[in-house]
Design a protein around this motif. Structure first.
Motif: not given
Length: 423
Positions: A45, A47, A50-51, A55, A99, A279, A339, A342-343
């Protein structure tokens, strides 16, 4: 780049190096079975760290509940991710699951790089029944299910609450571009090195919304949905605002990257995806809020729901395990709790109900609820969208820097876009 296990770092580096050299056999896609009898799949993925931290926690949870499957993880920043992915795909060794976004589905689908997940839905390995707002089939392109949403988001204006209050402007549903411009002008005159807005003239998705408000769109089935005259006005207006000192100059914007101009304290407003608020808030002590897109007529914003997705490689040797992994990532309530947004806002009811948003996440949830009544269908994205988007941003960047005229920039963009779209 980071990995969840240090013991896999060397293997990934070797694999990436072989892919870059074109030494991987074209028939060997995806993960493989391990000596201990486990099935191994690769998950990538884009990012920030932090992501990745979030994950990796969800992957640990999946492996605990599915002891027969091992997941090797890998991530990069956005641009580096696609560079590596394209190299891996060209070498026949893309990750099993990765992703993705709506903009890339048709491009990679037409290249036969994406697995049609419908067979796994029919087999009972992937459940789409619990998705919110019809998102379950959002990744369907040309009759094939090429992606499954892991979050939903929409465009917004992130703004500095104090700056707008002092300007006497309240961003609210139905406000207009004239009201937005008036606020920007007032704020820009209030202090040195602080501007009313970021320079978003090169953001394709914002221009798409502006066009949709006028009954047009960035893309149509035949290619671009606007004329050179349309774009000259858009970029010309932004260039004029720059010259008038209303927008953050290119030099100052570059100096604060990777922060946004809003979170870096240069700008009072910036158009972006709503989930970016998480963010931005982490990067500043200023109070930030979300507002709907200004309108032409006091009604239509042109906004739609988009999403990050999980797609599977058509070359994976383990489609069943990949489908179970995707199913877990979009339906498991504990994954939703980990999660958060975040997404984007969580896609299924089980995850949405399990996560109790606080702070910026609560603002995102409230915002998406507030715009639900006037969301529209997403504009179809043709193959070549990513190339067109990059050209739109880059060429406008030259306009912002003053190194090319608006007329020349528009001509260059149309030439490059037509080539990318094959029109």
């Amino acid at each position: 780049m980071s990995s969840r296990r240090s013991r896999t770092t060397g293997l990934r580096a070797i694999g990436a190096g072989l892919a870059a050299l074109g030494l991987l056999a074209s028939g060997c896609g995806g993960g493989d079975g391990g000596a201990d009898g486990k099935v191994t799949i690769r998950y990538s993925w884009w990012g920030a760290q932090d992501r990745a931290d979030l994950i990796n926690r969800t992957v640990d949870l999946f492996e605990k509940e599915n002891p027969g499957i091992e997941v090797k993880t890998d991530f990069q920043e956005y641009g580096d991710f696609w560079t590596k992915f394209n190299t891996q795909a060209a070498g026949g060794n893309p990750p099993d699951v990765f992703q993705n976004s709506y903009a890339f589905l048709r491009k990679y689908g037409q290249k036969n790089l994406l697995l049609d997940l419908d067979a796994q839905v029919k087999a009972g390995n992937l459940n789409l029944d619990d998705f919110r707002q019809g998102l379950g089939r959002a990744g369907e392109v040309d009759g094939k299910l090429l992606g499954v949403p892991v979050g939903a988001n929409t465009f917004t204006l992130v703004y500095d609450v104090k700056a707008f209050e002092e300007a006497g402007v309240t961003p609210e549903p139905g406000w207009t571009w004239k009201e937005f411009d008036a606020a920007v002008e007032k704020i820009s005159g209030s202090g040195k090195d602080f501007w009313g807005a970021s320079n978003n003239g090169g953001v394709m998705y914002l221009y798409d919304l502006y066009l949709r408000q006028q009954g047009k769109a960035f893309f149509t089935e035949d290619g671009l949905g606007f004329t050179e005259a349309d774009l000259k006005k858009w970029w010309g207006d932004y260039r004029e605002k720059l010259d008038d000192g209303l927008l953050v100059p290119a030099k100052q914007a570059e100096q604060v990257k990777p922060k946004s101009e809003v979170s870096a304290g240069l700008s009072a407003a910036e158009f972006t995806w709503d989930n970016f608020l998480v963010r931005y808030v982490s990067e500043t002590d200023r109070e930030l809020a979300l507002a709907p897109i200004p309108t032409m007529d006091g009604e239509r914003t042109g906004q739609y729901l988009s999403s990050l997705m999980l797609s599977a490689s058509a070359r994976t040797k383990h489609p069943e395990e990949v489908a179970k992994f995707i199913d877990f990532m979009v339906n498991d309530p504990e994954v939703g709790k980990i999660m958060g947004y975040n997404r984007g806002v969580l896609p299924t009811n089980a995850q949405f109900d399990a996560y109790k948003p606080e702070g910026p996440d609560a603002k995102i949830a409230e915002y998406e609820k507030s715009v639900t009544d006037y969301l529209e269908p997403i504009t179809p994205h043709p193959a070549g969208t990513d190339t067109v988007e990059a050209a739109f941003l880059s060429i406008y960047g030259s306009v912002a820097q003053g190194s090319v005229s608006v007329d020349d920039a528009v001509s260059q963009f149309f030439d490059e876009a037509k080539t990318a779209l094959g029109s």
